[in-house]
Each structure stands twice: as structure tokens, then as C-alpha cells.
Design a protein around this motif. Structure first.
Motif, mmCIF file in Angstrom:
data_model
loop_
_atom_site.group_PDB
_atom_site.id
_atom_site.type_symbol
_atom_site.label_atom_id
_atom_site.label_comp_id
_atom_site.label_asym_id
_atom_site.label_seq_id
_atom_site.Cartn_x
_atom_site.Cartn_y
_atom_site.Cartn_z
ATOM 1 N N GLY A 50 0.639 -1.160 -0.110
ATOM 2 C CA GLY A 50 0.085 0.111 0.077
ATOM 3 C C GLY A 50 0.959 1.105 0.095
ATOM 4 O O GLY A 50 1.948 1.240 0.522
ATOM 5 N N ASP A 51 0.247 2.163 -0.504
ATOM 6 C CA ASP A 51 0.913 3.657 -0.449
ATOM 7 C C ASP A 51 0.910 4.162 0.865
ATOM 8 O O ASP A 51 1.418 5.305 1.395
ATOM 9 N N SER A 52 0.219 3.481 1.847
ATOM 10 C CA SER A 52 0.178 3.646 3.326
ATOM 11 C C SER A 52 1.905 3.609 3.905
ATOM 12 O O SER A 52 1.781 3.989 5.122
ATOM 13 N N LEU A 53 2.673 2.743 3.107
ATOM 14 C CA LEU A 53 3.679 3.137 3.477
ATOM 15 C C LEU A 53 4.575 4.290 3.462
ATOM 16 O O LEU A 53 5.449 4.379 4.384
ATOM 17 N N SER A 54 3.897 5.357 2.794
ATOM 18 C CA SER A 54 4.047 6.608 2.974
ATOM 19 C C SER A 54 4.288 7.384 4.685
ATOM 20 O O SER A 54 4.844 8.027 5.158
ATOM 21 N N ASN A 55 2.875 6.778 5.049
ATOM 22 C CA ASN A 55 2.725 7.048 6.761
ATOM 23 C C ASN A 55 3.568 6.135 7.382
ATOM 24 O O ASN A 55 4.156 6.818 8.293
ATOM 25 N N VAL A 56 3.214 4.875 7.467
ATOM 26 C CA VAL A 56 4.052 3.927 8.575
ATOM 27 C C VAL A 56 5.471 3.729 8.333
ATOM 28 O O VAL A 56 5.773 3.119 9.386
ATOM 29 N N PHE A 57 5.778 3.843 6.991
ATOM 30 C CA PHE A 57 7.136 3.200 6.858
ATOM 31 C C PHE A 57 8.239 4.467 6.746
ATOM 32 O O PHE A 57 9.213 4.566 7.292
ATOM 33 N N GLN A 58 7.565 5.408 5.993
ATOM 34 C CA GLN A 58 8.330 6.630 5.830
ATOM 35 C C GLN A 58 8.157 7.958 6.858
ATOM 36 O O GLN A 58 9.014 8.889 6.855
ATOM 37 N N GLY A 59 6.951 7.797 7.582
ATOM 38 C CA GLY A 59 6.552 8.796 8.625
ATOM 39 C C GLY A 59 6.006 10.045 8.061
ATOM 40 O O GLY A 59 5.951 11.037 8.746
ATOM 41 N N ASN A 60 5.530 10.094 6.939
ATOM 42 C CA ASN A 60 4.685 10.841 6.220
ATOM 43 C C ASN A 60 3.387 11.409 6.793
ATOM 44 O O ASN A 60 2.789 10.303 7.152
ATOM 45 N N ASP A 61 2.983 12.689 6.615
ATOM 46 C CA ASP A 61 1.413 12.832 7.206
ATOM 47 C C ASP A 61 0.260 12.194 6.239
ATOM 48 O O ASP A 61 -0.614 11.919 6.626
#
Length: 271
Positions: A50-61
Motif C-alpha cells: 500500500g501507499d500507506s508505506l508513506s505514513n507507517v514506513f516513511q513517517g509522512n502525514d
């Protein structure tokens, strides 16, 4: 439930059979080899990179910053740990919104450069032409309606969608449009359970819910959320199946204590 155990590899056909047999479909996210291997061995049906990796993996908002290159990189890692589950990859923000031709090329790039089985796009009627173009060449597409994380700035909040009659009608029409365009499944995110039930009954293809109640054909959660790793994020639709953040904290503190007090490594742990 025996039909599910007979699948050596989950495919679009497998998912359709599960819907027809009224057997719930299970899906979770993964962004790395180790997690994917654990999920696959446990018997999960779908692994979403998932592009949720932006949140939970990379720490983006938000999910917006993640790129095509990053999605492909993580998918390659995930695929090395998967033997049975179907791997679906989110097409990131601005990889398909510009025009159907660019979306077609980017979907083809994901399928060519990774062992993915399908791509996922957010939107309904406005991307139906794009979905049709991609599916016509044999690339399976999973749709996504309801709350669309890539459109979060236009909503202004992560509140549930489809609570008004007008919006519920629009979401229903979006889901139907995706099916007609060739999508093999549709994610319903943060919509009322009654609406999700109605959509699921209207579609021949499976619906996968997240915050959409129990009447969908399957469910998906973000793995770090359901494992209790993401302690700062706990919406009502996430159930904690573990509290790994606490367990990791205890383990790390014990390691620190053992090292500082000369308890690790022992003679047996040395060469």
C-alpha cells in the motif's frame, strides 16, 4: 472453508470463487520481505503493497509523497517472501490521474518490473476509462471508493464518506462503474455498514472493506496498525490483535540492560 485451503496461489478467479461461496477474503499490507513472509505463511489471501508505506514506513502525514520507484522497490522486497497470497500494488498519487495513457504505462511498469499480480487505483467514474484501458491489456485492477486517502486535501478530514443520500448514491455509482470498467474487486473505505452492504449486494465482484462494516466480502487492515505498532493511530475500525510496540519496548530495554551490565554476550554466545 476447505475451498480456501485448495488454492495454491490466490488469483482473481480465486477471489471470485470465495465471494460466490460466501467465504470471507482476508487482506493485509506489507512493505518488506520478513512481514510478507509471515503474512503469507499464516494464510492471508491478499497482500497489499500500500501507499500507506508513506505514513507507517516513511513517517509522512499523507500517502501523497510516495513515488513509483519506491512502490516498485518495496514490491520487489515483498514478493520474495510470498508463495501463495495475491500481491496487489497501490498506484501512487499522480501516477494515473493525469491521463489514461500515462496510467497505462505506469501500471505496465509495475507489472513488468515486479512479480505483482494486480494494481489498485483510487476513484470511481472519473477513472473508469483508465481502468478499462489497463484491464483490456490483461492487467488486473482493484478499485477503491469511499474515503480516498490520495484526495485527503479536498476532503479536509478523514471522516467517513457516504453518510448523506447524495454521497452514498455517488459512491454506489462509482463502484458499479469500476466493475463495468473491468475491475476484479473494489475496496470500500470508511463508509457506513449499510451502504457497504448495499454495494456488496449490487456487485458481482468482491468488495474489501476497511472501516466499512461486516457485510463486505472481505476485510483489509494496515498491518502495523492491527499489530499495535502504530500507537499514535487508533481509529474505531482498527482492532489490536497484538501490542508489539510494548513488547518491543520491553525487549529493547532488556537488551540495553544486559549489555550495560555485562550480561550479554555470554561465553556460549561468543566465538
Amino acid at each position: 472453508m476447505s475451498i480456501q485451503k485448495d488454492f495454491k496461489r490466490i488469483t482473481t478467479k480465486s477471489l471470485q470463487l470465495l465471494k460466490e461461496q460466501k467465504i470471507k477474503i482476508t487482506a493485509l499490507t506489507a512493505y518488506d520481505f520478513i512481514t510478507a513472509k509471515i503474512l503469507d505463511k499464516a494464510g492471508i489471501d491478499i497482500i497489499l503493497v500500500g501507499d500507506s508505506l508513506s505514513n507507517v514506513f516513511q513517517g509522512n502525514d499523507t500517502t501523497l509523497p510516495v513515488t513509483m520507484d519506491e512502490m516498485i522497490y518495496h514490491t520487489k522486497a515483498v514478493a520474495k517472501g510470498v508463495e501463495r497470497a495475491m500481491i496487489v500494488v497501490d498506484m501512487p498519487f499522480m501516477s494515473y490521474q493525469t491521463n489514461p495513457d500515462e496510467a497505462f504505462r505506469n501500471a505496465g511498469r509495475i507489472m513488468k518490473e515486479t512479480p505483482a499480480s494486480a494494481v489498485k487505483l483510487e476513484g470511481g467514474k472519473r477513472i473508469a476509462e483508465t481502468v478499462k484501458k489497463i484491464t483490456e491489456v490483461g492487467i488486473p485492477v482493484m478499485g477503491h471508493v469511499g474515503l480516498l486517502p490520495q484526495s485527503i486535501h479536498s476532503y479536509g478530514s478523514y471522516e467517513a464518506r457516504g453518510k448523506s443520500v447524495k454521497e452514498a448514491k455517488a459512491i454506489t455509482e462509482d463502484a458499479i462503474a469500476l466493475e463495468q470498467a473491468g475491475a476484479f474487486a473494489v475496496v470500500l473505505e470508511k463508509v457506513p455498514a449499510k451502504l457497504a452492504k448495499s454495494i456488496s449486494s449490487k456487485l458481482k465482484i468482491p468488495t474489501i472493506g476497511i472501516g466499512a462494516g461486516a457485510f463486505c466480502d472481505g476485510q483489509i487492515l494496515v498491518t502495523p496498525d492491527m499489530l499495535g505498532l502504530n500507537v499514535d493511530f487508533h481509529p474505531r475500525f482498527v482492532r489490536y490483535y497484538a501490542n508489539l510496540a510494548e513488547e518491543i519496548d520491553i525487549a529493547v530495554k532488556k537488551y540495553i540492560d544486559d549489555v550495560k551490565n555485562g550480561k550479554f554476550p555470554t561465553a556460549k554466545e561468543s566465538y
